[in-house]
Scaffold this motif. Structure first.
Motif, PDB file in Angstrom:
ATOM      1  N   ALA A 225      45.321 -40.235 196.851  1.00 27.51           N
ATOM      2  CA  ALA A 225      44.629 -39.440 197.880  1.00 27.51           C
ATOM      3  C   ALA A 225      44.411 -40.265 199.137  1.00 27.51           C
ATOM      4  O   ALA A 225      44.448 -41.493 199.105  1.00 27.51           O
TER       5      ALA A 225
ATOM      6  N   MET B 102      45.302 -43.913 192.804  1.00 35.67           N
ATOM      7  CA  MET B 102      44.643 -43.337 193.986  1.00 35.67           C
ATOM      8  C   MET B 102      45.703 -42.993 195.027  1.00 35.67           C
ATOM      9  O   MET B 102      45.995 -43.775 195.923  1.00 35.67           O
TER      10      MET B 102
ATOM     11  N   GLY C 182      46.914 -48.406 193.876  1.00 37.02           N
ATOM     12  CA  GLY C 182      46.559 -47.890 195.192  1.00 37.02           C
ATOM     13  C   GLY C 182      47.815 -47.590 196.000  1.00 37.02           C
ATOM     14  O   GLY C 182      48.924 -47.996 195.639  1.00 37.02           O
ATOM     15  N   PHE C 183      47.614 -46.878 197.082  1.00 36.66           N
ATOM     16  CA  PHE C 183      48.689 -46.584 198.031  1.00 36.66           C
ATOM     17  C   PHE C 183      48.308 -47.164 199.375  1.00 36.66           C
ATOM     18  O   PHE C 183      47.122 -47.238 199.708  1.00 36.66           O
TER      19      PHE C 183
ATOM     20  N   LYS D 260      46.147 -56.354 201.766  1.00 38.71           N
ATOM     21  CA  LYS D 260      45.383 -55.185 201.287  1.00 38.71           C
ATOM     22  C   LYS D 260      45.289 -55.185 199.770  1.00 38.71           C
ATOM     23  O   LYS D 260      44.235 -54.898 199.207  1.00 38.71           O
TER      24      LYS D 260
ATOM     25  N   ASP E 284      37.581 -42.526 205.499  1.00 36.35           N
ATOM     26  CA  ASP E 284      36.772 -43.740 205.404  1.00 36.35           C
ATOM     27  C   ASP E 284      35.372 -43.533 205.965  1.00 36.35           C
ATOM     28  O   ASP E 284      34.469 -44.303 205.666  1.00 36.35           O
TER      29      ASP E 284
ATOM     30  N   ILE F 285      36.786 -46.192 197.162  1.00 36.24           N
ATOM     31  CA  ILE F 285      36.896 -45.835 195.738  1.00 36.24           C
ATOM     32  C   ILE F 285      37.840 -46.790 195.008  1.00 36.24           C
ATOM     33  O   ILE F 285      37.559 -47.252 193.899  1.00 36.24           O
ATOM     34  N   LEU F 286      38.973 -47.090 195.649  1.00 29.51           N
ATOM     35  CA  LEU F 286      39.975 -47.965 195.019  1.00 29.51           C
ATOM     36  C   LEU F 286      39.367 -49.337 194.719  1.00 29.51           C
ATOM     37  O   LEU F 286      39.505 -49.866 193.608  1.00 29.51           O
TER      38      LEU F 286
ATOM     39  N   ARG G  91      42.648 -57.551 198.893  1.00 25.53           N
ATOM     40  CA  ARG G  91      41.326 -57.059 199.302  1.00 25.53           C
ATOM     41  C   ARG G  91      40.834 -55.964 198.364  1.00 25.53           C
ATOM     42  O   ARG G  91      39.668 -55.919 197.994  1.00 25.53           O
ATOM     43  N   LYS G  92      41.754 -55.066 197.965  1.00 23.47           N
ATOM     44  CA  LYS G  92      41.355 -53.925 197.127  1.00 23.47           C
ATOM     45  C   LYS G  92      41.190 -54.334 195.666  1.00 23.47           C
ATOM     46  O   LYS G  92      40.526 -53.650 194.903  1.00 23.47           O
TER      47      LYS G  92
ATOM     48  N   PRO H 299      41.408 -40.628 201.223  1.00 23.77           N
ATOM     49  CA  PRO H 299      39.990 -40.307 201.438  1.00 23.77           C
ATOM     50  C   PRO H 299      39.588 -40.725 202.854  1.00 23.77           C
ATOM     51  O   PRO H 299      40.015 -41.775 203.328  1.00 23.77           O
TER      52      PRO H 299
ATOM     53  N   ALA I 294      32.301 -44.773 200.577  1.00 25.79           N
ATOM     54  CA  ALA I 294      32.649 -45.768 199.557  1.00 25.79           C
ATOM     55  C   ALA I 294      34.153 -45.993 199.551  1.00 25.79           C
ATOM     56  O   ALA I 294      34.930 -45.065 199.811  1.00 25.79           O
TER      57      ALA I 294
HETATM   58  N1  CTP Z   1      41.030 -45.476 199.454  1.00 31.54           N
HETATM   59  C1  CTP Z   1      39.900 -45.281 198.684  1.00 31.54           C
HETATM   60  N2  CTP Z   1      38.709 -45.024 199.280  1.00 31.54           N
HETATM   61  C2  CTP Z   1      38.615 -44.955 200.622  1.00 31.54           C
HETATM   62  C3  CTP Z   1      39.754 -45.162 201.413  1.00 31.54           C
HETATM   63  C4  CTP Z   1      40.958 -45.414 200.798  1.00 31.54           C
HETATM   64  O1  CTP Z   1      40.001 -45.348 197.457  1.00 31.54           O
HETATM   65  N3  CTP Z   1      37.431 -44.693 201.179  1.00 31.54           N
HETATM   66  C5  CTP Z   1      42.308 -45.760 198.769  1.00 31.54           C
HETATM   67  C6  CTP Z   1      43.430 -44.786 199.028  1.00 31.54           C
HETATM   68  O2  CTP Z   1      43.454 -43.750 198.076  1.00 31.54           O
HETATM   69  C7  CTP Z   1      44.656 -45.674 198.912  1.00 31.54           C
HETATM   70  C8  CTP Z   1      44.168 -47.039 199.357  1.00 31.54           C
HETATM   71  O3  CTP Z   1      42.740 -46.987 199.285  1.00 31.54           O
HETATM   72  O4  CTP Z   1      45.056 -45.813 197.559  1.00 31.54           O
HETATM   73  C9  CTP Z   1      44.577 -47.502 200.707  1.00 31.54           C
HETATM   74  O5  CTP Z   1      44.021 -46.725 201.694  1.00 31.54           O
HETATM   75  P1  CTP Z   1      43.948 -47.245 203.191  1.00 31.54           P
HETATM   76  O6  CTP Z   1      43.446 -46.130 204.018  1.00 31.54           O
HETATM   77  O7  CTP Z   1      45.229 -47.901 203.578  1.00 31.54           O
HETATM   78  O8  CTP Z   1      42.868 -48.366 203.007  1.00 31.54           O
HETATM   79  P2  CTP Z   1      41.728 -48.778 203.953  1.00 31.54           P
HETATM   80  O9  CTP Z   1      40.617 -49.290 203.118  1.00 31.54           O
HETATM   81  O10 CTP Z   1      41.413 -47.674 204.893  1.00 31.54           O
HETATM   82  O11 CTP Z   1      42.447 -49.950 204.663  1.00 31.54           O
HETATM   83  P3  CTP Z   1      42.073 -50.665 206.010  1.00 31.54           P
HETATM   84  O12 CTP Z   1      41.331 -51.865 205.553  1.00 31.54           O
HETATM   85  O13 CTP Z   1      43.427 -50.936 206.563  1.00 31.54           O
HETATM   86  O14 CTP Z   1      41.245 -49.713 206.797  1.00 31.54           O
END
Ligand code: CTP
Length: 407
Positions: A268, A266, A319-320, A338, A272, A302-303, A341-342, A270, A300
């Motif tokens: 991209a 991932m 993820g990035f 992160k 939030d 996605i990651l 969490r992811k 996206p 959503a």
């Molecule tokens: N990502 C995703 N779906 C989203 C937002 C982000 O899959 N709705 C993925 C991005 O492609 C990336 C990773 O999550 O690989 C990190 O994105 P980031 O914006 O840093 O994560 P957030 O969930 O927005 O982190 P935070 O809790 O800091 O808001």
């Protein structure tokens, strides 16, 4: 550079030009059929060298052996169904096919033909044979073919075939096809959430890192699906590109493609959040000077969702994270939190405190693994970073069958 007899031979002139202009010493070996489309003087003028198709010229220099033996790369563009059939079966009745038999360097074939020929069982079998021997057979693009018809079988853009050649040459002897037989999904770009027919909420992601990842995976032999959100870059050669606009569309395209995937990256950005509703008409200024209120709803993640959809051990999620440190912790502290969490396997962390990454051709990163691994990648090209990421993915992949991710 081999050229076989298809109408796309004219596009090989552009590939030749790029190869010579970037300093490569190119010997062009067209087949007799290729010369029906583009004549020998064109190849000789663009390469600065004599051009032969058969093995009976300059015999004292043994060209049918020497050209293949001394090459660092053999690329054939376009590669016809006939040329691939000969190569798969070891036929050697002209200078190009003898060169292919004597070459011990990486070989890249860029096929171009009508969809029916590409899909024919003979061609499928020949492509499979060539790939099993380590030949990089680039997937043809979809689009306009010779006549008015469209379909799969177009020669990818010459500039993108050039990128494949550059990638393979840069990796040299280490240019193994270690992602052959794997399906990988890469997302790239930044999503846009419409507010009204002309406005959207978006971000500055250029898509370059995701495109570099897709190119690098294709050059390592993977079957690549690239889900691109609002990216204005040419389609990488051999990559299936799915274009989307919003996070909801990105979600559906990535989750749909992931079912048959071994790894998802991932890259991209996206959005939030999206507006709760899209105004059907352009939002107008109020006469009293007041500003409209826009209410947002969360999209959503996605990651995170992909991490919970893994259907078998060994399907890898990457993820990035673009991070800046704050008073709660350093960039790496926040990135480790992160990653947990992811729930992904790898997190590629960019420190964006200096704001330098967006749109730049370079990148530097730290790759964190859920297994505790930490790999620092010094400032380098996005292509070089992409290869380090795939190196990390490759040794986490576990051979397996069945869906990589639940639908
Ligand atoms: N990502 C995703 N779906 C989203 C937002 C982000 O899959 N709705 C993925 C991005 O492609 C990336 C990773 O999550 O690989 C990190 O994105 P980031 O914006 O840093 O994560 P957030 O969930 O927005 O982190 P935070 O809790 O800091 O808001």
């Amino acid at each position: 550079m081999g050229v076989s007899g298809g109408i796309a031979a004219y596009k090989a002139c552009e590939l030749l030009r790029r190869l010579t202009e970037s300093g490569h010493d190119v010997t062009v070996v067209p087949t007799a059929a290729a010369l029906e489309f583009v004549g020998a003087p064109t190849w000789a003028a663009l390469s600065g060298k004599p051009v032969h198709t058969d093995v009976w010229s300059d015999v004292h220099q043994v060209p049918h052996v020497r050209i293949g033996q001394t090459a660092d790369l053999v690329v054939v563009a376009p590669a016809t169904a006939d040329l691939m059939a000969k190569a798969a079966h070891g036929l050697a009745d002209d200078l190009l096919t003898t060169t292919l038999l004597t070459a011990r360097c990486p070989v890249v074939l860029a096929p171009a033909m009508h969809t029916e020929m590409w899909e024919h069982a003979s061609t499928r079998a020949n492509v499979a044979t060539l790939r099993s021997r380590g030949v990089l057979v680039v997937e043809p693009a979809e689009g306009r073919l010779t006549g008015a018809d469209t379909g799969k079988g177009r020669l990818p853009d010459p500039s993108e075939i050039f990128e494949v050649c550059t990638d393979v040459l840069a990796r040299g002897a280490t240019a193994s096809l270690d992602l052959a037989g794997r399906h990988v999904v890469v997302s790239a770009g930044g999503t846009r959430e419409p507010l009204d027919p002309v406005r959207f909420l978006g971000n500055r992601s250029s898509g370059r890192q995701g495109y570099a990842l897709a190119r690098a995976a294709a050059a390592r032999g993977a079957d690549v699906t690239l889900v691109a959100a609002n990216v204005e870059l040419p389609d990488p050669a051999g990559v299936k590109v799915v274009r989307v606009e919003t996070t909801a569309q990105l979600h559906d395209a990535v989750v749909g493609a992931a079912v048959s995937a071994d790894a998802v990256v991932m890259a991209a950005a996206p959005a939030d959040f999206r507006p709760t509703g899209v105004s059907g008409a352009k939002i107008k200024k109020a006469g009293d000077g007041s500003a409209p209120t826009i209410t947002l709803v969360q999209n959503a993640d996605i990651l995170h969702e992909l991490s919970t959809r893994r259907a078998r051990p060994g399907s890898v999620v990457v993820g990035f994270a673009a991070e800046t440190g704050d008073d709660t912790g350093s960039v790496l502290d926040l990135a480790r939190a992160k990653l947990a969490r992811k729930g992904c396997d790898l997190l590629v962390v960019n420190d964006v405190s200096g704001g330098a990454v967006f749109g730049s051709p370079d990148n530097e990163a730290v790759i964190l693994g859920a297994d505790g691994a930490v790999r620092e990648v010094p400032r380098s090209t996005k292509t070089a970073l992409a290869h380090v990421i795939w190196d990390e993915v490759v040794h986490r992949l576990v051979p397996g069958s069945g869906p990589g991710f639940a639908p």
